[in-house]
Scaffold this active site. Structure first.
Site, PDB file in Angstrom:
ATOM      1  N   GLY A 140       0.827  -1.198   0.000  1.00 53.20           N
ATOM      2  CA  GLY A 140       0.000   0.000   0.000  1.00 53.20           C
ATOM      3  C   GLY A 140       0.858   1.243   0.000  1.00 53.20           C
ATOM      4  O   GLY A 140       2.079   1.175   0.029  1.00 53.20           O
ATOM      5  N   ALA A 145       0.729   7.643   4.206  1.00 52.16           N
ATOM      6  CA  ALA A 145       0.982   9.086   4.171  1.00 52.16           C
ATOM      7  C   ALA A 145       2.466   9.382   4.299  1.00 52.16           C
ATOM      8  O   ALA A 145       2.909  10.489   4.014  1.00 52.16           O
ATOM      9  CB  ALA A 145       0.212   9.760   5.317  1.00 52.16           C
ATOM     10  N   VAL A 148       4.262   1.145   1.838  1.00 52.94           N
ATOM     11  CA  VAL A 148       4.080   0.119   2.867  1.00 52.94           C
ATOM     12  C   VAL A 148       4.562  -1.216   2.302  1.00 52.94           C
ATOM     13  O   VAL A 148       4.093  -1.676   1.269  1.00 52.94           O
ATOM     14  CB  VAL A 148       2.601   0.014   3.298  1.00 52.94           C
ATOM     15  CG1 VAL A 148       2.450  -1.035   4.389  1.00 52.94           C
ATOM     16  CG2 VAL A 148       2.089   1.362   3.773  1.00 52.94           C
ATOM     17  N   LYS A 198      10.511   5.036   3.284  1.00 51.48           N
ATOM     18  CA  LYS A 198      10.711   6.282   2.544  1.00 51.48           C
ATOM     19  C   LYS A 198      11.939   6.084   1.671  1.00 51.48           C
ATOM     20  O   LYS A 198      13.028   5.824   2.180  1.00 51.48           O
ATOM     21  CB  LYS A 198      10.912   7.448   3.507  1.00 51.48           C
ATOM     22  CG  LYS A 198      11.240   8.775   2.824  1.00 51.48           C
ATOM     23  CD  LYS A 198      11.452   9.866   3.861  1.00 51.48           C
ATOM     24  CE  LYS A 198      11.853  11.187   3.220  1.00 51.48           C
ATOM     25  NZ  LYS A 198      12.039  12.261   4.232  1.00 51.48           N
ATOM     26  N   ASP A 223       8.722  21.757  10.569  1.00 54.19           N
ATOM     27  CA  ASP A 223       7.659  21.574   9.575  1.00 54.19           C
ATOM     28  C   ASP A 223       6.419  20.927  10.192  1.00 54.19           C
ATOM     29  O   ASP A 223       5.847  19.981   9.645  1.00 54.19           O
ATOM     30  CB  ASP A 223       8.175  20.740   8.403  1.00 54.19           C
ATOM     31  CG  ASP A 223       7.298  20.878   7.158  1.00 54.19           C
ATOM     32  OD1 ASP A 223       6.499  21.841   7.091  1.00 54.19           O
ATOM     33  OD2 ASP A 223       7.409  20.032   6.251  1.00 54.19           O
TER      34      ASP A 223
END
Length: 277
Positions: free
Chosen positions: A14, A17, A21, A33, A130
């Site tokens: 998947g 955000a 995955v 990432k 951020d």
């Protein structure tokens, strides 16, 4: 190679955000990432790698309930992979798009957890830089996690013994580069002045407004006009009287133009906003 830190290459299960995955060989779901380094520009690749290395150096030392857990990293050819816990649920920004503004009781609970994470970062001499709804993840159990440390920086302390104690209150070395997401940027960030932990406090207030109204402050102006508004020190939007006076007071204190006049994360955790039953 077929494996990198024990995770299965192959089908992506998947898209979360915070990365793709994938599944480890032991059946555990993790978030990955991945950044592809430039193969044509050595200097660019070196800079990209140094930025990722800085992110990893910060993440690997962070152990807190309200901060995403770092698992490991590896470099294969020109691709850097950073492995983190897979967070089910979604970002606060996604929740707001789906359900609209949050009730005060709910965003108060989320804000406290965000502050717990920020307080931990500041006491460990880290500025996130951020904080916004996209970088605040909500787990199904109601736990909040701060994610995306790509802009984060470790504050290099002065050599005197008291500097470690001062970092959370802005007494450490500060930064001058423009980092963050426009609507959540503090004035000192927008104008390129020195800034540190207190800039995160401004961003927390903007995230509170985002949770309370489903939009960040000044969103109607557009990014550039909003940055000009913030940098000029013009009055910022506040919460309406629909919200308690303690919620309004919390936001106003965080959005003080002078960074030194803003409370620390630790001080804000004692605010009356969190004492409401």
């Amino acid at each position: 190679t077929e494996n990198c830190l024990g995770w299965k290459r192959g089908k992506v299960i998947g898209q979360g955000a915070f990365g793709k995955v994938r599944m480890t060989n032991g059946g555990q779901l993790i978030a990955v990432k991945q950044v592809e380094l430039s193969i044509n520009d050595r200097e660019k690749a070196k800079k990209e790698y140094e930025n990722l290395q800085r992110e990893v150096e910060i993440l690997k030392d962070m152990k807190h309930t309200n901060i995403v857990n770092f698992i490991g990293t590896c470099l294969e050819h020109n691709v850097v992979s950073i492995f983190m816990e897979f967070l089910t649920g979604g970002s606060i920004a996604t929740v707001l798009k789906e359900f609209g503004p949050l009730e005060e009781e709910v965003y108060r609970r989320f804000t406290r957890q965000v502050l717990e994470g920020v307080n931990y970062l500041h006491h460990h001499s880290v500025v996130h830089r951020d904080i916004n709804g996209n970088n605040v993840m909500l787990l199904p159990c109601g736990t909040i996690k701060l994610v995306d440390f790509g802009c984060a920086r470790k504050i290099h302390e002065r050599s005197n013994a008291s500097s470690m104690r001062n970092s959370a209150s802005g007494g450490a070395r500060q930064y001058q580069s423009v980092k963050g997401t426009p609507f959540w940027m503090a004035p000192e960030v927008v104008t390129g002045k020195l800034y540190g932990p207190k800039s995160d406090i401004w961003s927390v207030a903007c995230t509170v407004i985002e949770m309370a109204t489903a939009h960040p402050p000044l969103y109607e102006l557009g990014q550039y006009a909003a940055m000009f508004h913030i940098g000029e020190g013009r009055p910022m939007p506040v919460l309406s009287k629909h919200h308690t006076r303690h919620a309004r007071s919390f936001v106003v204190q965080c959005l003080r133009f002078d960074p030194q006049a803003r409370p620390t994360a630790g001080e804000l955790l004692q605010h009356k906003f969190f004492k409401i039953r």
